[in-house]
Enzyme design. Sequence first.
Site, short mmCIF file in Angstrom:
data_model
loop_
_atom_site.label_atom_id
_atom_site.label_comp_id
_atom_site.label_asym_id
_atom_site.label_seq_id
_atom_site.Cartn_x
_atom_site.Cartn_y
_atom_site.Cartn_z
N ASP A 61 59.69 82.64 91.95
CA ASP A 61 58.64 81.70 91.58
C ASP A 61 58.96 81.25 90.17
O ASP A 61 58.91 82.05 89.22
CB ASP A 61 57.26 82.38 91.64
CG ASP A 61 56.13 81.41 91.31
OD1 ASP A 61 56.38 80.40 90.62
OD2 ASP A 61 54.99 81.67 91.72
N ASN A 88 65.98 72.79 91.43
CA ASN A 88 65.46 71.80 92.37
C ASN A 88 63.95 71.93 92.59
O ASN A 88 63.29 70.94 92.89
CB ASN A 88 66.19 71.96 93.71
CG ASN A 88 65.49 71.23 94.84
OD1 ASN A 88 65.61 70.03 94.98
ND2 ASN A 88 64.72 71.98 95.63
N TYR A 164 53.15 63.78 87.37
CA TYR A 164 54.50 64.00 87.92
C TYR A 164 55.57 63.22 87.15
O TYR A 164 56.56 63.81 86.69
CB TYR A 164 54.50 63.60 89.39
CG TYR A 164 55.83 63.74 90.08
CD1 TYR A 164 56.38 65.00 90.35
CD2 TYR A 164 56.57 62.61 90.48
CE1 TYR A 164 57.60 65.13 91.00
CE2 TYR A 164 57.79 62.74 91.13
CZ TYR A 164 58.30 64.00 91.38
OH TYR A 164 59.52 64.13 92.02
N LYS A 168 58.83 64.54 84.74
CA LYS A 168 60.26 64.30 84.97
C LYS A 168 60.90 63.62 83.75
O LYS A 168 62.07 63.84 83.46
CB LYS A 168 60.46 63.46 86.24
CG LYS A 168 60.04 64.19 87.53
CD LYS A 168 60.87 65.45 87.81
CE LYS A 168 60.61 66.00 89.22
NZ LYS A 168 61.38 67.21 89.52
N THR A 199 60.09 64.16 102.61
CA THR A 199 59.84 65.60 102.51
C THR A 199 58.33 65.83 102.38
O THR A 199 57.55 64.89 102.22
CB THR A 199 60.53 66.21 101.25
OG1 THR A 199 59.88 65.68 100.09
CG2 THR A 199 62.01 65.92 101.20
N1 LIG Z 1 61.24 63.68 97.96
C1 LIG Z 1 61.47 62.71 97.08
O1 LIG Z 1 61.33 61.51 97.38
C2 LIG Z 1 61.88 63.06 95.67
C3 LIG Z 1 62.15 61.99 94.80
C4 LIG Z 1 62.53 62.29 93.50
C5 LIG Z 1 62.67 63.59 93.10
N2 LIG Z 1 62.39 64.62 93.97
C6 LIG Z 1 62.55 65.99 93.49
O2 LIG Z 1 63.37 66.73 94.37
C7 LIG Z 1 63.03 68.12 94.29
C8 LIG Z 1 62.82 68.67 95.69
O3 LIG Z 1 61.69 68.05 96.26
P1 LIG Z 1 61.48 67.83 97.82
O4 LIG Z 1 61.24 66.39 98.01
O5 LIG Z 1 62.52 68.51 98.59
O6 LIG Z 1 60.05 68.55 97.98
P2 LIG Z 1 59.53 69.73 98.91
O7 LIG Z 1 60.02 69.58 100.31
O8 LIG Z 1 58.06 69.79 98.65
O9 LIG Z 1 60.24 71.02 98.29
C9 LIG Z 1 59.90 71.51 97.03
C10 LIG Z 1 60.47 72.90 96.91
O10 LIG Z 1 60.10 73.44 95.63
C11 LIG Z 1 59.53 74.72 95.86
N3 LIG Z 1 58.62 75.11 94.79
C12 LIG Z 1 57.52 74.48 94.33
N4 LIG Z 1 56.93 75.20 93.35
C13 LIG Z 1 57.71 76.31 93.20
C14 LIG Z 1 57.62 77.44 92.36
N5 LIG Z 1 56.62 77.60 91.47
N6 LIG Z 1 58.60 78.37 92.43
C15 LIG Z 1 59.61 78.24 93.33
N7 LIG Z 1 59.72 77.21 94.17
C16 LIG Z 1 58.77 76.26 94.10
C17 LIG Z 1 58.83 74.60 97.20
O11 LIG Z 1 58.52 75.90 97.72
P3 LIG Z 1 57.26 76.14 98.69
O12 LIG Z 1 57.73 75.84 100.09
O13 LIG Z 1 56.96 77.60 98.47
O14 LIG Z 1 56.15 75.24 98.25
C18 LIG Z 1 59.91 73.87 97.96
O15 LIG Z 1 60.91 74.77 98.37
C19 LIG Z 1 61.78 68.19 93.41
O16 LIG Z 1 62.15 68.57 92.09
C20 LIG Z 1 61.26 66.77 93.43
O17 LIG Z 1 60.49 66.47 92.29
C21 LIG Z 1 61.99 64.37 95.25
#
Ligand SMILES: NC(=O)c1ccc[n+]([C@@H]2O[C@H](COP(=O)([O-])OP(=O)(O)OC[C@H]3O[C@@H](n4cnc5c(N)ncnc54)[C@H](OP(=O)(O)O)[C@@H]3O)[C@@H](O)[C@H]2O)c1
Length: 241
Positions: A61, A88, A164, A168, A199
């Site tokens: 975490d 990530n 958010y 970033k 996601t």
């Molecule tokens: N999706 C997009 O369009 C997008 C665009 C720009 C940037 N991003 C960035 O890409 C990264 C991945 O996002 P995603 O889209 O794949 O989102 P996601 O599917 O919601 O995955 C987020 C991941 O982070 C984990 N997490 C959250 N809080 C945590 C904590 N305190 N300790 C450990 N793990 C934690 C979540 O675990 P749990 O399953 O336990 O919640 C999950 O594994 C993020 O940094 C996000 O800001 C995403």
Amino acid sequence: MSEQTIALVTGANKGIGYEIAAGLGGLGWSVGVGARDQERREAAVEKLRAAGVDAFGVPLDVTDDASVAAAAGLVEERASRLDVLVNNAGVTGGMPQEPSTVDIAVARTAVETNVFGVIRVTNAMLPLLRRSASPRIVNMSSSGGSLTRQTDPDGETGPLSAAYSPSKSMLNALTIQYAKELRGTNILINAACPGYTATDLNGFRGVRTPEQGAAIAIRLATLPDDGPTGGFYEDAGVVPW
Ligand SMILES: NC(=O)c1ccc[n+]([C@@H]2O[C@H](COP(=O)([O-])OP(=O)(O)OC[C@H]3O[C@@H](n4cnc5c(N)ncnc54)[C@H](OP(=O)(O)O)[C@@H]3O)[C@@H](O)[C@H]2O)c1
């Protein structure tokens, strides 16, 4: 020490993080699946192993000092070093995020995870990264953190995001500060934007697949020794600050 490259991906149980782990594992690397929930972590490790990846679970975490210290201990015990860290894990903090009404707790959650979480994990892993021949750190940011894109009158800036997006922007600024401190070492650190990816983070409204979203992080995790540091990249190239 093992010849096999060792990576740790935070938030690797689903979404883009899972695909980063799968991609790095596909290179023959040993990949630590950092995840806070035991069931989700074990399911991801099992799925990756079934796909042929040398994956191992890392309870993690990013908001918890003790959890992060234990994760560093686990990696040290397993491999004595770390070659690649992908920060990530990320959250939006919750919606809505209009600046005039945003709940401070929402902003605090975003910064605690997306910024302080990265400092916490990076600093715990740095002693292990310093033992690597070619250490790389990738910080998963977002073009929502790009001040240039956010102020482009013709740009697609997405919904109002008082928690958010600024988190970033701060992560980008932090990446620059780490790169300045680490210049002169062999550690390369860069920020990445995955693009708008389907996601949980956005209710699967994104238009890219998690595999496509993972590609830029994999590219930055596998930079050659003369590769860039202190930059911000997406698939198409440099993202303006
Ligand atoms: N999706 C997009 O369009 C997008 C665009 C720009 C940037 N991003 C960035 O890409 C990264 C991945 O996002 P995603 O889209 O794949 O989102 P996601 O599917 O919601 O995955 C987020 C991941 O982070 C984990 N997490 C959250 N809080 C945590 C904590 N305190 N300790 C450990 N793990 C934690 C979540 O675990 P749990 O399953 O336990 O919640 C999950 O594994 C993020 O940094 C996000 O800001 C995403």
